[in-house]
Design a protein around this motif. Structure first.
Motif, PDB file in Angstrom:
ATOM      1  N   ALA A  12      60.484  78.313  31.060  1.00  0.00           N
ATOM      2  CA  ALA A  12      61.458  78.850  29.985  1.00  0.00           C
ATOM      3  C   ALA A  12      62.736  78.112  29.996  1.00  0.00           C
TER       4      ALA A  12
ATOM      5  N   ASP B 132      68.112  84.670  22.580  1.00  0.00           N
ATOM      6  CA  ASP B 132      67.832  85.511  21.458  1.00  0.00           C
ATOM      7  C   ASP B 132      66.394  85.756  21.085  1.00  0.00           C
ATOM      8  N   ALA B 133      65.354  84.923  21.496  1.00  0.00           N
ATOM      9  CA  ALA B 133      64.117  85.100  20.681  1.00  0.00           C
ATOM     10  C   ALA B 133      63.039  85.033  21.848  1.00  0.00           C
ATOM     11  N   LEU B 134      62.970  84.183  22.600  1.00  0.00           N
ATOM     12  CA  LEU B 134      61.764  84.084  23.500  1.00  0.00           C
ATOM     13  C   LEU B 134      61.484  85.272  24.482  1.00  0.00           C
ATOM     14  N   THR B 135      60.331  85.516  24.701  1.00  0.00           N
ATOM     15  CA  THR B 135      59.826  86.611  25.503  1.00  0.00           C
ATOM     16  C   THR B 135      59.421  85.877  26.983  1.00  0.00           C
ATOM     17  N   TYR B 136      60.036  86.160  27.968  1.00  0.00           N
ATOM     18  CA  TYR B 136      59.533  85.491  29.327  1.00  0.00           C
ATOM     19  C   TYR B 136      60.095  86.171  30.490  1.00  0.00           C
TER      20      TYR B 136
ATOM     21  N   THR C  12      69.542  78.808  22.496  1.00  0.00           N
ATOM     22  CA  THR C  12      69.607  79.994  21.424  1.00  0.00           C
ATOM     23  C   THR C  12      68.270  80.830  21.568  1.00  0.00           C
ATOM     24  N   ALA C  13      67.159  80.060  21.456  1.00  0.00           N
ATOM     25  CA  ALA C  13      66.003  80.659  21.456  1.00  0.00           C
ATOM     26  C   ALA C  13      65.853  81.489  23.208  1.00  0.00           C
TER      27      ALA C  13
ATOM     28  N   GLY D  81      71.369  69.027  20.066  1.00  0.00           N
ATOM     29  CA  GLY D  81      71.227  70.174  18.814  1.00  0.00           C
ATOM     30  C   GLY D  81      69.861  70.661  19.539  1.00  0.00           C
ATOM     31  N   MET D  82      69.002  69.904  19.584  1.00  0.00           N
ATOM     32  CA  MET D  82      67.704  70.441  20.078  1.00  0.00           C
ATOM     33  C   MET D  82      67.845  71.207  21.400  1.00  0.00           C
TER      34      MET D  82
ATOM     35  N   ARG E 283      70.725  72.661  22.151  1.00  0.00           N
ATOM     36  CA  ARG E 283      71.358  74.027  21.939  1.00  0.00           C
ATOM     37  C   ARG E 283      70.108  75.056  21.335  1.00  0.00           C
ATOM     38  N   ASP E 284      69.346  74.492  20.479  1.00  0.00           N
ATOM     39  CA  ASP E 284      68.336  75.357  19.728  1.00  0.00           C
ATOM     40  C   ASP E 284      67.453  76.110  20.980  1.00  0.00           C
ATOM     41  N   ARG E 285      67.090  75.235  22.012  1.00  0.00           N
ATOM     42  CA  ARG E 285      66.401  75.883  23.170  1.00  0.00           C
ATOM     43  C   ARG E 285      67.475  76.957  23.839  1.00  0.00           C
TER      44      ARG E 285
END
Ligand code: FES
Ligand SMILES: [Fe+2]
Lengths: 420, 161
Positions: free
Chosen positions: B158, B77-81, B73-74, B66-67, B69-71
């Motif tokens: 990242a 969709d989310a992280l700027t790199y 997803t981030a 789960g963790m 998969r969270d990475r």
């Protein structure tokens, strides 16, 4: 510096503008070495925890200058430039260790932990010939030492006799925040190092900037470590070169969150973690502070992000690069669950952390962006208002950057007011 | 390496696992990455500096799919790199069977990054220290610990290593 004042006037008296050349001008960078790092400022060196026994030493940096910090036999802390008094060789060759004397590899000159020269091989020559002059006085050839002072286990050094005592340099508002965290013995958890391709001051801007924190960092926002709608405060010491950003999970209304993030993709109320256990950690303090970023001029930051506590030392490595050296710690009285919580939350911070990795990227983006702008171009720092620089109870502000630049410009000898 | 013939099949399967892991990352098929682990698998990135000093702070510490998969997803969709292509070179793999039937696997790696403008840099070198479990679906990582020699990280980490 005299050669500045004609060419480097600060563009506005209220520091709402910053000339981009401070991030790429080699003359300014050289001048920082003299005026900031060798000037009347305290430079963070290390924690006392890292050098607790007699003979313990670490190598740290003041600007780009390598400095050895060690604990002496009588338990004082001494620091000296890591360069031999003979012909300048790097004296201490490992980053950390324990020894009560330091011997240079080149010709074996030997020093004690206070930097005094103890021995010079062949001082009286060999077979009656050669050797040092008869009047050679070892007492005149000590290592170059720094003044050292500590506050709550944090070790600082300065080359200048003009630097005020550390206690006063920090001032009451900053000391109070240090006291909050450093209220008990530390336990070192580890180090992180990042080589960030940006001028070192871009990192100081970044960590003094609560405006970006709720916009660049989705993790902050979505999972409630940080939102500008929380109770927040930005305040500075008397010089305004040090600052504190504090966020507490108090008094937040969902309606305000929705308004603040209307139309902003970064806020995703539907965003859920499959495994949220890294948030499942008991607070270390009862004050509901979720985020506290304290910067001490010129180049260190003490931070709390949720349950993580870190010292971030911004070590310049040339004009366009710095090492961000993280000392990650917990507390000696943490139980196993608290330690495990801090290890889980290491996922927020450091070079790979959900929040902090983006700050490295922000530095890179700004350096690329400003590098070839016109010499007269400058940034616009007006969030929170123009005019007087003052503490404020909001996170929708960039005022701490203006405080930093004010103190920077004064320390660097830039002409104080607008030229145009 | 001389192996008993009864060991040849699992060792082959483990080598396929290692190669597929690398291919998954280098082809940017991140969504597959958590599936290389057992459901409560551990993925850790450690700095060699900390490991050698017995300091526990990890760079990354995930202890469930789960963790991981969270990475992913981030990252999506989310992280700027910075956008980069990566290539992993993995060598020196050693495989040893443990008494509980799992395998201990160690390898050396180098990861190169290439920018959108096609400029390549050596990003990271280090070692993988794996505990591989034999499951009905084939070998999976029960734990993959990545110890990085390049702990003076080139800006940021990242995507998983
Ligand atoms: S340079 Fe150190 S002893 Fe000669
Ligand atoms: Fe940030």
């Amino acid at each position: 510096m005299a050669h500045h004042s004609s060419t480097h006037k600060w563009p506005t008296a209220d520091f709402t503008r910053v000339p981009y050349r401070v991030f790429y001008d080699a003359d300014i960078y050289r001048s920082e070495a003299d005026r900031l790092f060798r000037g009347p400022h305290w430079n963070y060196l290390c924690t006392e925890t890292e050098i607790s026994n007699p003979g313990d030493y670490v190598i740290s940096y003041v600007g780009e200058t390598q400095v050895v910090v060690n604990r002496t036999e009588d338990l004082t802390i001494m620091a000296f430039i890591n360069s031999c008094a003979h012909r300048g060789a790097q004296l201490v060759r490992r980053l950390r260790g324990n020894t009560l004397s330091h011997t240079c590899a080149y010709h074996q000159w030997c020093y004690d932990t206070k930097g005094a020269l103890l021995g010079v091989p062949q001082q009286r020559g060999v077979k009656g010939k050669g050797g040092m002059p008869a009047d050679f006085d070892k007492a005149k050839h000590s290592l170059k030492t720094l003044r050292v002072e500590t506050y709550k286990g944090l070790v600082f050094g300065t080359f200048s006799v003009a630097t005020p005592p550390l206690h006063d340099y920090l001032g009451p508002k900053i000391r109070e925040q240090i006291d909050r965290i450093f209220d008990r013995p530390l336990k070192l958890l580890g180090y992180y190092r990042q080589r960030i391709p940006a001028n070192w001051k871009l990192y100081l801007e970044n960590v003094k900037d609560p405006y970006h924190a709720g916009l660049l960092h989705l993790f902050h926002v979505t999972f409630g470590i940080y939102r500008p709608t929380m109770s927040g405060r930005v305040f500075m010491d008397e010089t305004q070169g040090h600052s504190v950003l504090r966020t507490a999970d108090i008094g937040e209304q969902q309606a305000d969150v929705n308004t603040a993030y209307a139309g902003i993709d970064k806020y995703r109320p539907d965003y859920k973690l499959q495994d949220p256990s890294l948030f499942d950690v008991k607070p270390d303090y009862p004050d509901k502070v979720t985020n506290m970023i304290l910067t001490i001029f010129p180049n260190v930051m003490l931070g709390q992000v949720a349950n993580t506590f870190q010292i971030r030392h911004v070590r310049p490595k040339g004009l366009r690069e710095f090492e961000l050296f993280w000392t990650y710690f917990g507390f000696a009285d943490d139980d196993n669950a608290a330690v495990e919580g801090k290890l889980r939350q290491s996922n927020f911070i450091g070079p790979a952390g959900y929040i902090s990795l983006e700050d490295g990227e922000a530095g890179r983006l700004v350096q690329i962006g400003v590098e070839h702008r016109e010499p007269s171009d400058m940034s616009v720092i007006e969030m929170g208002g123009r005019g007087p620089i003052a503490d404020i109870d909001t996170l929708s502000t960039e005022v701490a950057l203006r405080g930093f630049w004010k103190h920077y410009a004064q320390s660097m000898g830039f002409a104080p007011t607008g030229a145009d | 390496m001389r192996v008993l013939s009864s060991e040849a099949a699992p060792i082959c399967a483990i080598r396929v696992l290692l190669d597929d892991y690398t291919a998954c990352l280098d082809r940017d098929e991140l969504e597959r990455w958590p599936e290389f682990f057992v459901p409560d698998g551990i993925y850790k990135v450690l700095s060699r500096e900390n490991v050698e000093r017995g300091l526990s702070a990890p760079l990354i510490y995930y202890y469930s799919r789960g963790m991981m998969r969270d990475r992913v997803t981030a990252l999506r969709d989310a992280l700027t790199y910075e956008f980069v292509y990566t290539r992993h070179l993995v060598s020196g793999t050693q495989i040893a069977r443990l008494s509980d039937g799992a395998y201990r696997v160690t390898s050396t790696f180098a990861i190169y990054q290439s920018t959108e403008e096609g400029v390549t840099r050596l990003f990271c070198v280090g070692g993988y220290e794996d505990r591989v479990a034999m499951t009905p679906d084939g070998p999976c990582f029960a734990e993959r610990t990545v110890v990085v020699d390049t702990f003076g990280v080139l800006n940021l980490i990242a995507v998983p290593l």
